[in-house]
Write a protein that holds these residues in place. Structure first.
Motif, PDB file in Angstrom:
ATOM      1  N   PHE A  97       0.903   7.770   6.859  1.00 51.59           N
ATOM      2  CA  PHE A  97       0.283   7.288   5.630  1.00 51.59           C
ATOM      3  C   PHE A  97       1.301   7.274   4.498  1.00 51.59           C
ATOM      4  CE2 PHE A  97      -2.113   8.069   1.674  1.00 51.59           C
ATOM      5  CZ  PHE A  97      -2.973   6.972   1.707  1.00 51.59           C
ATOM      6  N   ARG A 103      -5.511  -0.514  10.474  1.00 54.63           N
ATOM      7  CA  ARG A 103      -5.111   0.316   9.335  1.00 54.63           C
ATOM      8  C   ARG A 103      -6.122   0.200   8.192  1.00 54.63           C
ATOM      9  NH1 ARG A 103       0.055   2.328   9.476  1.00 54.63           N
ATOM     10  NH2 ARG A 103       0.176   2.397   7.198  1.00 54.63           N
ATOM     11  N   GLY A 132      -4.175   0.613   1.869  1.00 53.54           N
ATOM     12  CA  GLY A 132      -4.887   1.868   2.056  1.00 53.54           C
ATOM     13  C   GLY A 132      -5.216   2.612   0.783  1.00 53.54           C
ATOM     14  N   TYR A 152      -3.237  -4.999  14.103  1.00 56.37           N
ATOM     15  CA  TYR A 152      -2.478  -3.986  13.379  1.00 56.37           C
ATOM     16  C   TYR A 152      -3.048  -3.750  11.983  1.00 56.37           C
ATOM     17  CZ  TYR A 152       1.357  -1.803  10.798  1.00 56.37           C
ATOM     18  OH  TYR A 152       2.106  -0.975  10.002  1.00 56.37           O
TER      19      TYR A 152
END
Length: 386
Positions: free
Chosen positions: A117, A55, A354, A51
């Motif tokens: 996102f 990402r 991110g 996971y």
């Protein structure tokens, strides 16, 4: 058939004049970070072990696309866009605080959901603030050097942005933005006595914020002696120190760390350096430090080159980006080894997150573009890396 060797000029056309030491250092950190995020996170979700790494890969892909776009934008365009970027960042900081818009996690409201996102506006504000202050130093160079008001004005705008970030709350990002801005103002010619007053005011404000907040005060006191309350306030740091101790010189081996599995919270984000210390030892930590040192060195080298040819805006941007990445990496590492209180800052280009990965890659792309324009002034007219 007659063959001829390519001339030096033709070779230069085939191989763009890019800052390869900077690129290699950044790619090295990204690659090592990817491996370590996988090592630190695959056990966290047993039914979906990939996971976090998936990402993380998506963030790197988005950062790569953004970097390609950034390298096509002339530096002069960034200078013209500085004020607009500042207000865009301010709007995003206000938007995240609107009830029903901002997403809360772990007691902080820092993200704007955009489908799959989550946008963290404070990360982008770091970049926007560097661009804005660099432009201000160029437009108001004499005012900054000769007038008190010249350096108060950008600080007022900085205070507005930092106040919105503190409401989230995000003390670590506020510290990085303030420190980066003050470094840029100093390099931009603010007199030493004014700079000393500025440091005093900023330091007093940060101390006041710590004293007025019980949880921040607990963090500051806990790092001084984590073993005094090892089951509560000193838990994270104590486990990180144990990880470094287990690593010794060359580590226990990739994937063989124990602290990340059972004891160290947020091992794939804020305390990724402790995982590196356990699995690769002192050698691995020194490699990471060296790669960050290369990035900071290349940023300041680019800034000095730009200043020598009177490209002031490019110089201040390069200085600001180098200061930002260097300080954030130093703070993260300092937290991991117990030199600084816990701040909640990621390790640039490496930690899971991110927004952090994307923005750090954009920073590297901006440095590459500045260096490219210095090597190939014709790129300013052509508008891209040829």
């Amino acid at each position: 058939m007659i063959h001829r060797q390519a001339t030096v000029g033709e070779s230069r056309q085939l191989v763009p004049d890019l800052d390869y030491p900077l690129i290699f250092a950044a790619v090295g950190l990204l690659g090592l970070g990817l491996v370590m995020v996988a090592s630190a996170s695959m056990h966290r979700i047993t039914d979906a072990p990939f996971y976090f790494i998936n990402r993380h890969l998506i963030a790197i892909a988005l950062g790569f696309v953004g970097s390609l776009i950034i390298t096509q934008i002339p530096v002069a365009q960034w200078e013209r866009s500085g004020p607009v970027l500042y207000f865009v960042g301010l709007f995003l900081l206000m938007l995240v605080l609107v009830p029903g818009v901002g997403r809360e996690a772990n007691g902080a409201t820092r993200w704007i959901p955009l489908g799959p996102f989550n946008l963290q506006s404070s990360e982008f504000m770091k970049l926007f603030m560097v661009v804005y202050i660099a432009g201000y130093l160029v437009r108001r160079q004499l005012e900054v050097a000769l007038s008190v008001w010249g350096f108060i004005k950008p600080m007022l705008l900085l205070v507005v942005a930092c106040s919105l970030i503190m409401v989230q709350p995000d003390f670590g990002t506020t510290t990085v933005i303030l420190a980066t801005a003050m470094g840029m103002l100093f390099l931009g010619g603010v007199p030493l006595w004014q700079f000393a007053i500025l440091i005093g005011l900023a330091g007093t404000s940060l101390v006041g914020l710590v004293l007025l907040s019980p949880y921040r005060l607990q963090r500051v006191t806990a790092f001084l002696d984590p073993w005094a309350d090892v089951e509560n306030s000193g838990y994270q740091l104590a486990q990180a120190l144990i990880a470094f101790g287990r690593g010794e010189w060359f580590g226990v081996g990739l994937g063989s760390g124990i602290q990340k599995q059972f004891y160290l919270p947020e091992a794939h984000t804020d305390f990724l350096m402790a995982v590196i210390g356990e699995e690769f030892g002192l050698f691995g930590t020194l490699v990471v430090i060296a790669l960050f040192a290369v990035i900071v060195w290349r940023a300041f080298r680019t800034g000095m080159r730009a200043e020598r040819v009177n490209q002031k805006f490019a110089a201040y941007v390069a200085y600001g980006l180098g200061l930002w990445l260097g300080m954030q990496a130093f703070i993260n590492m300092g937290v991991n080894v117990g030199l600084l209180p816990t701040k909640g800052l990621t390790l640039p280009l490496m930690s899971y997150g991110g927004n952090s990965i994307i923005v750090a890659m954009l920073v590297v792309a901006m440095l590459v573009r500045i260096d490219y324009e210095l090597n190939r002034p014709d790129a300013v007219k052509q508008g891209g890396v040829q």
